[in-house]
Every structure is written in structure tokens, then in C-alpha cells.
Design a protein around this motif. Structure first.
Motif, PDB file in Angstrom:
ATOM      1  N   LYS A  62     -23.211 -39.078  18.434  1.00 53.98           N
ATOM      2  CA  LYS A  62     -24.015 -38.535  19.520  1.00 53.98           C
ATOM      3  C   LYS A  62     -25.014 -37.535  18.949  1.00 53.98           C
ATOM      4  CE  LYS A  62     -20.548 -39.003  23.113  1.00 53.98           C
ATOM      5  NZ  LYS A  62     -19.764 -38.309  24.133  1.00 53.98           N
ATOM      6  N   PRO A  63     -26.206 -37.487  19.511  1.00 54.03           N
ATOM      7  CA  PRO A  63     -27.168 -36.497  19.008  1.00 54.03           C
ATOM      8  C   PRO A  63     -26.741 -35.089  19.416  1.00 54.03           C
ATOM      9  CG  PRO A  63     -28.060 -37.668  20.889  1.00 54.03           C
ATOM     10  CD  PRO A  63     -26.763 -38.331  20.545  1.00 54.03           C
ATOM     11  N   THR A  64     -27.040 -34.135  18.558  1.00 54.56           N
ATOM     12  CA  THR A  64     -26.709 -32.749  18.878  1.00 54.56           C
ATOM     13  C   THR A  64     -27.983 -32.020  19.294  1.00 54.56           C
ATOM     14  OG1 THR A  64     -27.014 -32.101  16.580  1.00 54.56           O
ATOM     15  CG2 THR A  64     -24.781 -32.690  17.256  1.00 54.56           C
ATOM     16  N   ILE A  65     -27.841 -31.159  20.262  1.00 51.91           N
ATOM     17  CA  ILE A  65     -28.957 -30.359  20.755  1.00 51.91           C
ATOM     18  C   ILE A  65     -28.647 -28.913  20.444  1.00 51.91           C
ATOM     19  CG2 ILE A  65     -30.259 -29.655  22.786  1.00 51.91           C
ATOM     20  CD1 ILE A  65     -29.499 -32.333  24.058  1.00 51.91           C
ATOM     21  N   GLU A  66     -29.541 -28.293  19.720  1.00 50.78           N
ATOM     22  CA  GLU A  66     -29.348 -26.889  19.382  1.00 50.78           C
ATOM     23  C   GLU A  66     -30.199 -26.031  20.313  1.00 50.78           C
ATOM     24  OE1 GLU A  66     -29.826 -26.021  15.255  1.00 50.78           O
ATOM     25  OE2 GLU A  66     -28.816 -27.860  14.651  1.00 50.78           O
ATOM     26  N   VAL A  67     -29.574 -25.007  20.876  1.00 52.62           N
ATOM     27  CA  VAL A  67     -30.260 -24.088  21.772  1.00 52.62           C
ATOM     28  C   VAL A  67     -30.525 -22.812  20.998  1.00 52.62           C
ATOM     29  CG1 VAL A  67     -30.121 -22.817  23.941  1.00 52.62           C
ATOM     30  CG2 VAL A  67     -29.098 -25.088  23.757  1.00 52.62           C
ATOM     31  N   SER A  68     -31.790 -22.456  20.880  1.00 58.00           N
ATOM     32  CA  SER A  68     -32.136 -21.240  20.138  1.00 58.00           C
ATOM     33  C   SER A  68     -31.675 -20.006  20.913  1.00 58.00           C
ATOM     34  CB  SER A  68     -33.638 -21.186  19.880  1.00 58.00           C
ATOM     35  OG  SER A  68     -34.315 -20.988  21.101  1.00 58.00           O
ATOM     36  N   GLU A  69     -31.626 -18.892  20.187  1.00 62.40           N
ATOM     37  CA  GLU A  69     -31.196 -17.651  20.824  1.00 62.40           C
ATOM     38  C   GLU A  69     -32.187 -17.222  21.900  1.00 62.40           C
ATOM     39  OE1 GLU A  69     -30.436 -13.011  19.559  1.00 62.40           O
ATOM     40  OE2 GLU A  69     -30.242 -14.580  18.038  1.00 62.40           O
ATOM     41  N   ALA A  70     -33.458 -17.432  21.661  1.00 60.27           N
ATOM     42  CA  ALA A  70     -34.480 -17.067  22.655  1.00 60.27           C
ATOM     43  C   ALA A  70     -34.322 -17.912  23.916  1.00 60.27           C
ATOM     44  CB  ALA A  70     -35.876 -17.245  22.055  1.00 60.27           C
ATOM     45  N   ALA A  71     -34.061 -19.203  23.757  1.00 60.40           N
ATOM     46  CA  ALA A  71     -33.874 -20.064  24.919  1.00 60.40           C
ATOM     47  C   ALA A  71     -32.623 -19.677  25.684  1.00 60.40           C
ATOM     48  CB  ALA A  71     -33.804 -21.523  24.480  1.00 60.40           C
ATOM     49  N   ALA A  72     -31.577 -19.288  24.961  1.00 64.32           N
ATOM     50  CA  ALA A  72     -30.339 -18.864  25.623  1.00 64.32           C
ATOM     51  C   ALA A  72     -30.569 -17.582  26.430  1.00 64.32           C
ATOM     52  CB  ALA A  72     -29.239 -18.669  24.597  1.00 64.32           C
ATOM     53  N   ARG A  73     -31.322 -16.622  25.865  1.00 67.37           N
ATOM     54  CA  ARG A  73     -31.619 -15.384  26.607  1.00 67.37           C
ATOM     55  C   ARG A  73     -32.446 -15.676  27.850  1.00 67.37           C
ATOM     56  NH1 ARG A  73     -33.104 -12.848  21.478  1.00 67.37           N
ATOM     57  NH2 ARG A  73     -35.225 -13.241  22.196  1.00 67.37           N
ATOM     58  N   ALA A  75     -32.555 -18.487  29.537  1.00 68.53           N
ATOM     59  CA  ALA A  75     -31.694 -19.171  30.505  1.00 68.53           C
ATOM     60  C   ALA A  75     -30.765 -18.187  31.198  1.00 68.53           C
ATOM     61  CB  ALA A  75     -30.892 -20.276  29.800  1.00 68.53           C
ATOM     62  N   ALA A  76     -30.259 -17.231  30.431  1.00 66.88           N
ATOM     63  CA  ALA A  76     -29.385 -16.225  31.039  1.00 66.88           C
ATOM     64  C   ALA A  76     -30.155 -15.373  32.039  1.00 66.88           C
ATOM     65  CB  ALA A  76     -28.766 -15.357  29.949  1.00 66.88           C
ATOM     66  N   ALA A  77     -31.398 -15.063  31.730  1.00 63.05           N
ATOM     67  CA  ALA A  77     -32.212 -14.253  32.641  1.00 63.05           C
ATOM     68  C   ALA A  77     -32.516 -15.040  33.932  1.00 63.05           C
ATOM     69  CB  ALA A  77     -33.504 -13.824  31.960  1.00 63.05           C
ATOM     70  N   LEU A  78     -32.596 -16.354  33.830  1.00 62.78           N
ATOM     71  CA  LEU A  78     -32.871 -17.196  34.990  1.00 62.78           C
ATOM     72  C   LEU A  78     -31.597 -17.671  35.666  1.00 62.78           C
ATOM     73  CD1 LEU A  78     -35.792 -19.348  33.552  1.00 62.78           C
ATOM     74  CD2 LEU A  78     -35.966 -17.487  35.200  1.00 62.78           C
ATOM     75  N   HIS A  79     -30.446 -17.180  35.170  1.00 55.26           N
ATOM     76  CA  HIS A  79     -29.127 -17.551  35.680  1.00 55.26           C
ATOM     77  C   HIS A  79     -28.859 -19.049  35.528  1.00 55.26           C
ATOM     78  CE1 HIS A  79     -28.658 -13.517  37.164  1.00 55.26           C
ATOM     79  NE2 HIS A  79     -29.819 -13.604  37.800  1.00 55.26           N
ATOM     80  N   LEU A  80     -29.296 -19.591  34.388  1.00 50.34           N
ATOM     81  CA  LEU A  80     -28.983 -20.984  34.050  1.00 50.34           C
ATOM     82  C   LEU A  80     -27.826 -20.968  33.061  1.00 50.34           C
ATOM     83  CD1 LEU A  80     -32.608 -22.311  33.477  1.00 50.34           C
ATOM     84  CD2 LEU A  80     -31.224 -22.560  35.533  1.00 50.34           C
ATOM     85  N   HIS A  81     -27.064 -22.023  33.005  1.00 47.04           N
ATOM     86  CA  HIS A  81     -25.928 -22.084  32.101  1.00 47.04           C
ATOM     87  C   HIS A  81     -26.183 -23.155  31.054  1.00 47.04           C
ATOM     88  CE1 HIS A  81     -23.639 -19.398  34.643  1.00 47.04           C
ATOM     89  NE2 HIS A  81     -24.074 -20.111  35.685  1.00 47.04           N
ATOM     90  N   LEU A  82     -26.352 -22.731  29.814  1.00 54.11           N
ATOM     91  CA  LEU A  82     -26.558 -23.659  28.695  1.00 54.11           C
ATOM     92  C   LEU A  82     -25.336 -23.580  27.794  1.00 54.11           C
ATOM     93  CD1 LEU A  82     -30.303 -22.979  27.798  1.00 54.11           C
ATOM     94  CD2 LEU A  82     -29.359 -24.833  29.154  1.00 54.11           C
ATOM     95  N   ASP A  83     -24.304 -24.274  28.144  1.00 54.28           N
ATOM     96  CA  ASP A  83     -23.081 -24.251  27.345  1.00 54.28           C
ATOM     97  C   ASP A  83     -23.070 -25.405  26.381  1.00 54.28           C
ATOM     98  OD1 ASP A  83     -22.351 -22.057  28.726  1.00 54.28           O
ATOM     99  OD2 ASP A  83     -21.026 -23.136  30.112  1.00 54.28           O
TER     100      ASP A  83
END
Length: 70
Positions: A49-60, A62-70
Motif C-alpha cells: 500500500k502507498p504511504t502518505i506522510e503528513v508534514s508537521e506544518a500540515a498537522a498543525r 489540521a489541528a487548528a482547523l479541528h481536522l484529524h489526520l491520524d
């Protein structure tokens, strides 16, 4: 006065129409390729399966927008 439309510009000879048909058949034959295999053995069984890496900036962000990127 009646007008009957012909399938060619002018009434071509039978030899010319046969030659045209043979040339067209040669082009179509040259473009043909074999059909893909439908045998199970011809395809890999384990596909990673392909892996998707979420950068630290994207995680911040998403957290500010109340999205969950687990």
C-alpha cells in the motif's frame, strides 16, 4: 433532374477500392496489440500500500482547523 450521391468523390474502380481496403487493413493490423492477460498468476499477489506522510506544518494546520489526520 435527379442526383444520386456516390460513396466516393468519383466512381472509383473496383481495383482502386480493393487497394484502399487492403491498405486500411494493413494499418489496422499493424496497430493491433495482444490483449492483457486475465490469468491470476500474471499479477503480483502482494501489492504494498502507498504511504502518505503528513508534514508537521500540515498537522498543525489540521489541528487548528479541528481536522484529524491520524
Amino acid at each position: 433532374m435527379t442526383y444520386q450521391r456516390l460513396p466516393y468523390d468519383d466512381a472509383a474502380s473496383a481495383e482502386q477500392m480493393t487497394s484502399d481496403a487492403r491498405k486500411a487493413a494493413a494499418v489496422v493490423t499493424a496497430l493491433r496489440r495482444p490483449a492483457p492477460s486475465i490469468r491470476y498468476e500474471d499479477y503480483p499477489r502482494e501489492v504494498p500500500k502507498p504511504t502518505i506522510e503528513v508534514s508537521e506544518a500540515a498537522a498543525r494546520l489540521a489541528a487548528a482547523l479541528h481536522l484529524h489526520l491520524d
